[in-house]
Design a protein around this motif. Sequence first.
Motif, short mmCIF file in Angstrom:
data_model
loop_
_atom_site.label_atom_id
_atom_site.label_comp_id
_atom_site.label_asym_id
_atom_site.label_seq_id
_atom_site.Cartn_x
_atom_site.Cartn_y
_atom_site.Cartn_z
N SER A 55 10.28 10.63 -33.06
CA SER A 55 10.24 10.78 -35.04
C SER A 55 12.32 11.01 -35.30
O SER A 55 12.39 10.81 -35.19
N LEU A 56 12.64 12.64 -33.40
CA LEU A 56 13.63 12.79 -33.42
C LEU A 56 14.33 11.75 -33.61
O LEU A 56 15.53 11.23 -34.13
N GLY A 57 14.26 10.97 -33.13
CA GLY A 57 14.72 9.96 -31.87
C GLY A 57 15.22 9.02 -33.41
O GLY A 57 16.42 8.56 -32.81
N ILE B 114 12.16 15.29 -41.24
CA ILE B 114 13.44 16.37 -40.59
C ILE B 114 14.45 16.39 -41.23
O ILE B 114 15.19 15.51 -41.02
N PRO B 115 14.64 17.47 -41.35
CA PRO B 115 16.51 17.63 -41.97
C PRO B 115 16.83 17.99 -40.54
O PRO B 115 17.46 18.64 -39.63
N THR C 277 16.01 22.56 -38.43
CA THR C 277 15.68 23.72 -38.28
C THR C 277 13.91 23.37 -39.21
O THR C 277 13.47 22.96 -39.92
N ASN C 278 12.65 23.88 -38.18
CA ASN C 278 11.94 23.81 -39.06
C ASN C 278 11.44 22.56 -39.45
O ASN C 278 10.65 22.55 -40.93
N ALA C 279 11.37 21.38 -38.34
CA ALA C 279 11.37 20.16 -39.10
C ALA C 279 9.88 20.02 -39.34
O ALA C 279 8.92 20.63 -38.09
N THR C 280 8.81 19.28 -40.44
CA THR C 280 7.40 19.66 -40.40
C THR C 280 7.20 18.16 -40.00
O THR C 280 7.81 16.68 -40.04
N LEU C 281 5.70 17.79 -38.47
CA LEU C 281 5.64 16.38 -38.31
C LEU C 281 3.55 16.92 -38.37
O LEU C 281 3.01 17.46 -38.89
N ALA C 282 3.90 15.12 -38.07
CA ALA C 282 1.82 14.88 -37.67
C ALA C 282 1.70 16.24 -37.55
O ALA C 282 1.78 16.63 -36.29
#
Length: 353
Positions: free
Chosen positions: A19-21, A268-269, A285-290
């Motif tokens: 996701s980050l990628g 993801i901010p 900072t504080n990205a929300t994920l599955a």
Amino acid sequence: SGNGTTQTQSENSIATTNSLGSSAKSLTDYNNAVSPQADARTTLAVQNGVCQPFTQGGSYEFFTPDKNNDPNSTEQQYFYDNSCAQLARDETRTWTSTSSSSETLTHTMKIFALGNATPSAIRTDTVALLNATFDQYGFPNPALGFSRSDTGSLNIAGSNTINSGFEVVMLPISGGTESFCGDAAGYNATGIQSLNETFGWQGAVAQTGTRTVNSDGSVTWNVTHSGSTAKGPIGTLSLAVGTQNTACPITKPMYTLTGGTSLGSYNIPTVATYKNGMLLGLTITNATLANGYTLNVTTSTTVSPTSNLFISGTITNGSTQIATFNVNAFGDGTLTITSSGAQYVLTDWHVVK
């Protein structure tokens, strides 16, 4: 049940990292779609064939035409060291004009491990640019707006490993602000053999992002990327390619993922700063994920961008650390699962094995 928990943590951590990628690689590709000379407000000037070191480490060289002297071409090389000797990335692009405001181009990126003269991976992309104003190098001027789509694959050891695509719509500058939207999707074609699974991702800019040219010639992209991840048996995921978008917001993404079982959504901010195409800072900072996971990413100011310790990420579930990863500015490094110590390799921002 311990092994089941470990597998679940591995699956979710791989999905999180991908996701980050998706967000980080898209921003890098967006950034490198634009020539530094295309924006007159930067203090940066392309110096053809001149080795230019980065302040914190590593170096860069630009050629036009490319070193093969192909017509309508450029080449950008990035190096692990400060004197343009140890090659890390070699990117060539050749373009063909299809109208006064459009072109197609082929982009090839060779990836080199430190100390290796033979590429460990090669990425090839087919690009379409619409509604653009081009400079002498075939780069679009971001302040005047353009639409760009990019479909490609990453081959490792001759094997098609990552299939992905992304698009960006840069809006004409308004009130001093450059805004954009975009989408991206992809999957690992070879899968993760140790898990006997493959992973994919799809997402888009949740709200309009901004591109800011800084006084030192660097460029900062600020965006929130939202989407979802999926898993499935190896060979069950694919990339669907639709129609290129030319306006924001994007209601129907050009790139989507088909097949597999959803692992959940992410938000993801991302703030990323580049200079001469090199990523110099990444903050999340504080990205929300599955599955309720959280992601935080920081950048070191004490090591070279070419070091695998340059960017560090931590994946947590509440107060429990699930995994960590460390990558260089190119997105190469290692993902480590905290509970088991299992490690996975990242290349070009995605988990490849």
